[in-house]
Design a protein around this motif. Structure first.
Motif, PDB file in Angstrom:
ATOM      1  N   ALA A  81       0.837  -1.207   0.000  1.00  0.00           N
ATOM      2  CA  ALA A  81       0.000   0.000   0.000  1.00  0.00           C
ATOM      3  C   ALA A  81       0.872   1.257   0.000  1.00  0.00           C
ATOM      4  CB  ALA A  81      -0.932  -0.004   1.201  1.00  0.00           C
ATOM      5  N   LYS A  82       1.971   1.223   0.740  1.00  0.00           N
ATOM      6  CA  LYS A  82       2.861   2.389   0.807  1.00  0.00           C
ATOM      7  C   LYS A  82       3.451   2.725  -0.549  1.00  0.00           C
ATOM      8  CE  LYS A  82       4.180   1.966   5.677  1.00  0.00           C
ATOM      9  NZ  LYS A  82       5.251   1.626   6.634  1.00  0.00           N
ATOM     10  N   GLU A  83       3.600   1.720  -1.402  1.00  0.00           N
ATOM     11  CA  GLU A  83       4.153   1.954  -2.737  1.00  0.00           C
ATOM     12  C   GLU A  83       3.273   2.875  -3.566  1.00  0.00           C
ATOM     13  OE1 GLU A  83       4.766  -1.808  -4.572  1.00  0.00           O
ATOM     14  OE2 GLU A  83       6.199  -2.520  -3.054  1.00  0.00           O
ATOM     15  N   VAL A  84       1.969   2.919  -3.245  1.00  0.00           N
ATOM     16  CA  VAL A  84       1.049   3.782  -3.990  1.00  0.00           C
ATOM     17  C   VAL A  84       0.563   4.946  -3.133  1.00  0.00           C
ATOM     18  CG1 VAL A  84       0.327   1.975  -5.585  1.00  0.00           C
ATOM     19  CG2 VAL A  84      -0.923   2.274  -3.440  1.00  0.00           C
ATOM     20  N   GLY A  85       1.282   5.199  -2.017  1.00  0.00           N
ATOM     21  CA  GLY A  85       0.976   6.363  -1.204  1.00  0.00           C
ATOM     22  C   GLY A  85      -0.116   6.182  -0.173  1.00  0.00           C
ATOM     23  N   LEU A  86      -0.426   4.931   0.185  1.00  0.00           N
ATOM     24  CA  LEU A  86      -1.478   4.658   1.166  1.00  0.00           C
ATOM     25  C   LEU A  86      -0.856   4.119   2.451  1.00  0.00           C
ATOM     26  CD1 LEU A  86      -4.080   2.923  -1.186  1.00  0.00           C
ATOM     27  CD2 LEU A  86      -4.195   5.262  -0.291  1.00  0.00           C
ATOM     28  N   ASP A  87      -1.181   4.740   3.564  1.00  0.00           N
ATOM     29  CA  ASP A  87      -0.632   4.338   4.862  1.00  0.00           C
ATOM     30  C   ASP A  87      -1.684   3.558   5.646  1.00  0.00           C
ATOM     31  OD1 ASP A  87       1.065   4.065   6.983  1.00  0.00           O
ATOM     32  OD2 ASP A  87       0.801   6.117   7.732  1.00  0.00           O
ATOM     33  N   TYR A  88      -1.792   2.272   5.367  1.00  0.00           N
ATOM     34  CA  TYR A  88      -2.783   1.421   6.025  1.00  0.00           C
ATOM     35  C   TYR A  88      -2.495   1.312   7.519  1.00  0.00           C
ATOM     36  CZ  TYR A  88      -4.788  -0.456   1.644  1.00  0.00           C
ATOM     37  OH  TYR A  88      -5.436  -0.615   0.450  1.00  0.00           O
ATOM     38  N   ASN A  89      -3.575   1.247   8.301  1.00  0.00           N
ATOM     39  CA  ASN A  89      -3.426   1.069   9.751  1.00  0.00           C
ATOM     40  C   ASN A  89      -4.284  -0.119  10.195  1.00  0.00           C
ATOM     41  OD1 ASN A  89      -3.130   1.258  12.506  1.00  0.00           O
ATOM     42  ND2 ASN A  89      -3.499   3.457  12.607  1.00  0.00           N
ATOM     43  N   ARG A 120     -13.961   8.115  -0.136  1.00  0.00           N
ATOM     44  CA  ARG A 120     -14.040   8.443   1.290  1.00  0.00           C
ATOM     45  C   ARG A 120     -14.274   7.196   2.130  1.00  0.00           C
ATOM     46  NH1 ARG A 120     -12.567   9.416   5.194  1.00  0.00           N
ATOM     47  NH2 ARG A 120     -13.077  10.984   6.763  1.00  0.00           N
ATOM     48  N   LEU A 121     -15.054   6.247   1.636  1.00  0.00           N
ATOM     49  CA  LEU A 121     -15.291   4.986   2.346  1.00  0.00           C
ATOM     50  C   LEU A 121     -13.992   4.202   2.509  1.00  0.00           C
ATOM     51  CD1 LEU A 121     -18.624   3.968   0.604  1.00  0.00           C
ATOM     52  CD2 LEU A 121     -18.336   4.153   3.088  1.00  0.00           C
ATOM     53  N   LEU A 122     -13.217   4.116   1.440  1.00  0.00           N
ATOM     54  CA  LEU A 122     -11.945   3.401   1.486  1.00  0.00           C
ATOM     55  C   LEU A 122     -10.963   4.084   2.422  1.00  0.00           C
ATOM     56  CD1 LEU A 122     -11.684   2.682  -2.329  1.00  0.00           C
ATOM     57  CD2 LEU A 122     -11.781   0.921  -0.558  1.00  0.00           C
ATOM     58  N   GLN A 123     -10.902   5.398   2.317  1.00  0.00           N
ATOM     59  CA  GLN A 123     -10.017   6.162   3.185  1.00  0.00           C
ATOM     60  C   GLN A 123     -10.381   5.974   4.652  1.00  0.00           C
ATOM     61  OE1 GLN A 123     -10.500  10.530   3.433  1.00  0.00           O
ATOM     62  NE2 GLN A 123      -8.382  10.656   2.743  1.00  0.00           N
ATOM     63  N   SER A 124     -11.674   6.047   4.944  1.00  0.00           N
ATOM     64  CA  SER A 124     -12.141   5.897   6.320  1.00  0.00           C
ATOM     65  C   SER A 124     -11.768   4.523   6.872  1.00  0.00           C
ATOM     66  CB  SER A 124     -13.654   6.095   6.385  1.00  0.00           C
ATOM     67  OG  SER A 124     -14.146   5.828   7.683  1.00  0.00           O
ATOM     68  N   TYR A 125     -12.009   3.501   6.090  1.00  0.00           N
ATOM     69  CA  TYR A 125     -11.779   2.136   6.585  1.00  0.00           C
ATOM     70  C   TYR A 125     -10.296   1.819   6.754  1.00  0.00           C
ATOM     71  CZ  TYR A 125     -12.130  -2.871   7.215  1.00  0.00           C
ATOM     72  OH  TYR A 125     -12.023  -4.139   7.732  1.00  0.00           O
ATOM     73  N   PHE A 126      -9.502   2.087   5.735  1.00  0.00           N
ATOM     74  CA  PHE A 126      -8.111   1.631   5.751  1.00  0.00           C
ATOM     75  C   PHE A 126      -7.143   2.573   6.452  1.00  0.00           C
ATOM     76  CE2 PHE A 126      -9.801  -0.958   2.268  1.00  0.00           C
ATOM     77  CZ  PHE A 126      -9.387  -2.204   2.721  1.00  0.00           C
ATOM     78  N   LEU A 127      -7.472   3.862   6.471  1.00  0.00           N
ATOM     79  CA  LEU A 127      -6.543   4.817   7.063  1.00  0.00           C
ATOM     80  C   LEU A 127      -6.985   5.310   8.430  1.00  0.00           C
ATOM     81  CD1 LEU A 127      -5.696   7.021   3.936  1.00  0.00           C
ATOM     82  CD2 LEU A 127      -4.868   4.741   4.547  1.00  0.00           C
ATOM     83  N   GLU A 128      -8.302   5.280   8.686  1.00  0.00           N
ATOM     84  CA  GLU A 128      -8.828   5.869   9.916  1.00  0.00           C
ATOM     85  C   GLU A 128      -9.521   4.871  10.838  1.00  0.00           C
ATOM     86  OE1 GLU A 128     -11.457   8.780   8.323  1.00  0.00           O
ATOM     87  OE2 GLU A 128      -9.876   9.815   7.211  1.00  0.00           O
ATOM     88  N   GLY A 129      -9.656   3.633  10.413  1.00  0.00           N
ATOM     89  CA  GLY A 129     -10.323   2.626  11.234  1.00  0.00           C
ATOM     90  C   GLY A 129     -11.819   2.845  11.350  1.00  0.00           C
TER      91      GLY A 129
END
Length: 234
Positions: A81-89, A120-129
């Motif tokens: 995920a980091k390779e495409v700029g996404l910081d999964y938590n 926004r749904l993807l961002q909320s789930y993967f980055l913000e829990g």
């Protein structure tokens, strides 16, 4: 040209694949000539709506492994995920039933906000829990993207857009799709999984050429001194 994308909002590779596709379209020279159509896919519609179980606990049960082993499983995904700029938590992620989220996304499409809500749904789930299976969380995201809360609440409290979600799932089955993400480019080329950008580049370029699309010029360097209408910058 159209690109159809089957995905689910709790699929980590779907968000990665979405980013790879977006990067490819941007670099292709065909941006603005490609329509991206999001399609619904439910990985586990039996997940309870009111669940608070962590992703680690869910993976532990699904694969009959310890939660520590489940944590190890997610490390490679986070790195990808980091390779495409996404910081999964993954530490704050919880399992979620995405049926309502998909129905709301279908409704949002009718308002011209489908892609905004999906992102926004993807961002909320993967980055913000974010617990995107729960109505209060969904309504909060609806408000953030500027959609009408009363209308959204009406969709949530009914079965509206269930047929549209089911139609996407049935079409996926007819194509032989067994997992997501899955991409269909101009009804000619299929891409399964979060493939590297180069794979998307190749498929988009070939489909665009066959469709007779003309790429836009790619500007190199900064604007230089020019002459226009008989006048030159000196």
């Amino acid at each position: 040209m159209k690109v159809e994308v089957w995905s689910d909002y709790v699929c980590p590779f779907c968000y990665i694949g979405k980013r790879e596709l977006e990067r490819s379209i941007k670099d292709s020279g065909y941006e603005g000539q490609i329509e991206v159509e999001l399609k619904s896919f439910l990985l586990d519609p039996t997940t309870p709506v009111d669940t608070n179980r962590s992703v680690y606990a869910s993976l532990s049960q699904k694969f009959n492994i310890s939660e520590e082993q489940a944590k190890e499983m997610t490390k490679n995904v986070s790195e990808r995920a980091k390779e495409v700029g996404l910081d999964y938590n993954f530490d704050i992620m919880k399992e979620a039933n995405t049926t309502a989220a998909h129905r709301l996304a279908k409704w949002a499409e009718t308002k011209g906000k489908g892609s905004d809500l999906s992102e926004r749904l993807l961002q909320s789930y993967f980055l913000e829990g974010g617990a995107i299976g729960k109505p209060d969380v969904l309504l909060g995201l609806i408000e953030e993207v500027g959609l009408n809360l009363a209308e959204a609440r009406e969709v949530l409290e009914s079965n509206q857009y269930s047929d549209e979600v089911e139609n996407d799932i049935e079409k996926a089955q007819s194509l032989g799709v067994r997992g997501v993400p899955f991409f269909v480019i101009d009804n000619k080329y299929g891409i399964s999984g979060a493939q590297p950008k180069a794979i998307f580049d190749q498929a988009i370029s070939k489909a665009a050429e066959e469709a007779g699309l003309k790429p836009k010029l790619k500007m190199v360097g900064e604007n230089g001194i020019i002459c226009t209408d008989g006048q030159c910058d000196i």
